[in-house]
Write an enzyme that holds these catalytic residues in place. Structure first.
Site, mmCIF file in Angstrom:
data_model
loop_
_atom_site.group_PDB
_atom_site.id
_atom_site.type_symbol
_atom_site.label_atom_id
_atom_site.label_comp_id
_atom_site.label_asym_id
_atom_site.label_seq_id
_atom_site.Cartn_x
_atom_site.Cartn_y
_atom_site.Cartn_z
ATOM 1 N N ARG A 48 78.961 17.770 -56.824
ATOM 2 C CA ARG A 48 79.933 18.771 -56.376
ATOM 3 C C ARG A 48 79.430 20.188 -56.601
ATOM 4 O O ARG A 48 79.935 21.141 -55.982
ATOM 5 C CB ARG A 48 81.268 18.552 -57.097
ATOM 6 C CG ARG A 48 82.389 19.489 -56.650
ATOM 7 C CD ARG A 48 83.749 19.027 -57.143
ATOM 8 N NE ARG A 48 83.835 18.998 -58.579
ATOM 9 C CZ ARG A 48 84.099 20.058 -59.359
ATOM 10 N NH1 ARG A 48 84.270 21.253 -58.811
ATOM 11 N NH2 ARG A 48 84.191 19.932 -60.666
ATOM 12 N N TYR A 102 84.298 30.739 -31.856
ATOM 13 C CA TYR A 102 84.580 29.303 -31.900
ATOM 14 C C TYR A 102 86.050 29.054 -32.230
ATOM 15 O O TYR A 102 86.591 29.637 -33.176
ATOM 16 C CB TYR A 102 83.666 28.639 -32.928
ATOM 17 C CG TYR A 102 84.034 27.221 -33.269
ATOM 18 C CD1 TYR A 102 84.095 26.236 -32.274
ATOM 19 C CD2 TYR A 102 84.323 26.851 -34.576
ATOM 20 C CE1 TYR A 102 84.438 24.934 -32.594
ATOM 21 C CE2 TYR A 102 84.658 25.547 -34.896
ATOM 22 C CZ TYR A 102 84.716 24.591 -33.900
ATOM 23 O OH TYR A 102 85.053 23.293 -34.202
ATOM 24 N N ASP A 174 77.988 33.730 -37.349
ATOM 25 C CA ASP A 174 77.805 32.332 -36.983
ATOM 26 C C ASP A 174 76.579 32.286 -36.071
ATOM 27 O O ASP A 174 76.629 32.749 -34.935
ATOM 28 C CB ASP A 174 79.051 31.808 -36.258
ATOM 29 C CG ASP A 174 78.982 30.310 -35.986
ATOM 30 O OD1 ASP A 174 77.860 29.769 -35.847
ATOM 31 O OD2 ASP A 174 80.049 29.667 -35.893
ATOM 32 N N LYS A 199 74.763 20.791 -35.545
ATOM 33 C CA LYS A 199 74.192 21.086 -34.232
ATOM 34 C C LYS A 199 72.665 21.045 -34.261
ATOM 35 O O LYS A 199 72.079 19.990 -34.416
ATOM 36 C CB LYS A 199 74.733 22.429 -33.751
ATOM 37 C CG LYS A 199 76.265 22.582 -33.881
ATOM 38 C CD LYS A 199 77.045 21.464 -33.199
ATOM 39 C CE LYS A 199 78.536 21.741 -33.103
ATOM 40 N NZ LYS A 199 79.257 21.894 -34.375
#
Length: 390
Positions: A48, A102, A174, A199
């Protein structure tokens, strides 16, 4: 391995490798443990905390590709961007956001940030003046996306960075559509770069991941929030992502080359109303894109003429897949109004130019002639059907 002086494909292949000290294997070993030694060790490893061997080493590859000091891997692009926002925004702060963005990011901003008492303003456009007009006295962060999803608008990265620095405001971008193969925003003055690593980093439509890259100091703040939110990625998926990134330079360059050829072809097609691709000289920001990108990317969008059914077009394609995500080695299409921007209202979609006829095209590595043949055959097929119905 040091990144200094290495070429793109060498970085993709070698930087961030986990050395197989025992068996001297050619690829990184996979560390799947969720529990590591606590006593008498320098690093307290915990999944984590984003610092298991595979996570830690892959972050070095991403940092090298984006020309930053440090990076982090997340469970998704949304985990990456939400953690980044929450690391630098708190109650009473204000965020300036590009209006062509987006849809998932837009939805997060509108639904989640008000719960934290964080204010935001979407720009009316994507010029520098639009951003300057949106800045308030409590603005702490400006976030941009270029090329944008799905209309491929181009924002002046250097100018936005300069504006923000003049007012002591942080910036983030982004960079998913361009990828570090085609664009390095840090070199243009941006503070933080994020990706949906699902992606082009993954590139094979089988991984969900996200990434943020920046300075050591900035990443320390993101890490402090990230360990509390727990959006880390499993080491098996991290290993798969590192494997996939070895070919990213080759894949993205091949896809970019294909996209340029297809954009020019579609631009001259009688059944295509408009093509959105920054590599076209007719694109309003072509010169700007040329100045800040090394390649124009493998994403484009186009609008079918009003007499063609956009939904049927996608169903009838035989080689190109209708698929929710993008950037795999296979070519895919979607209708943004039904997928990436489905969470927006019809009025909101129209305001940013997303019509029902718009098709987003993620160009793969196939032979361009085959892709053209598939599109032409499909248009001819549905055109005849609709002519018969009339």
């Amino acid at each position: 391995m040091t990144k200094k002086g290495l070429g793109l494909n060498t970085i993709c292949t070698h930087v961030g490798e986990v050395k197989d000290e025992q068996f001297k294997g050619a690829v990184s070993p996979m560390y799947l443990s969720s529990s590591y030694e606590f006593l008498d060790v320098d690093v307290k490893r915990y999944p984590r905390y984003f610092n298991t061997p595979n996570q830690e080493h892959l972050a070095k590859k991403i940092a090298a590709l984006e020309h930053t000091e440090s990076a982090m891997i997340f469970g998704s692009g949304m985990a990456a961007i939400s953690t980044m926002f929450l690391a630098f925004l708190q109650k009473g702060d204000h965020l300036v956001v590009q209006n062509t963005l987006y849809g998932g990011t837009v939805n997060f901003i509108k639904e989640e940030l008000p719960k934290y008492g964080i204010e935001y303003t979407f720009t009316s456009g994507y010029s520098v003046e639009d951003f300057e007009n949106a800045i308030q006295s409590n603005t702490k962060l400006i976030h941009i996306e270029t090329p944008s999803n799905p209309l491929m608008t181009i924002t002046d990265i250097k100018a936005i960075a300069k504006l923000a620095k003049s007012k002591s405001i942080l910036t983030s971008i982004d960079n998913t559509f361009a990828s570090p193969v085609n664009q390095n925003p840090i070199d243009l003055g941006i503070d933080m770069v994020m990706h949906s690593a699902t992606k082009y980093f993954g590139g094979h439509s089988d991984i969900c991941a996200g990434a943020v890259a920046s300075t050591n100091d900035i990443m320390e703040r993101i890490w402090n929030v990230g360990k509390n939110l727990g959006g880390s990625l499993s080491d098996m998926t991290v290993w798969m992502l590192e494997r996939s990134m070895k070919t990213m330079g080759l894949r993205v360059k091949a896809q970019t080359k294909n996209a340029m050829k297809l954009a020019k072809w579609l631009d001259g097609h009688s059944k295509i109303e408009k093509v959105y691709y920054p590599g076209l000289k007719t694109h309003p920001e072509h010169q700007l894109a040329k100045s800040q990108m090394k390649g124009f990317g493998a994403m484009l969008s186009f609008e079918l003429t009003s007499d063609l059914d956009a939904y049927r077009f996608q169903k009838e394609l035989s080689l190109i897949k209708s698929s929710m995500s993008l950037a795999g080695v296979e070519s895919t299409v979607i209708s943004p109004h039904l997928t990436s921007h489905a969470l927006l209202t019809e009025e909101e979609r129209k305001a940013v130019g997303i019509s029902d006829q718009l098709i987003r095209f993620s160009v793969g590595i196939e032979n361009v002639k085959d892709l053209k043949r598939d599109i032409s055959a499909t248009i001819n097929k549905i055109n005849k059907r609709e002519a018969i119905q009339i």
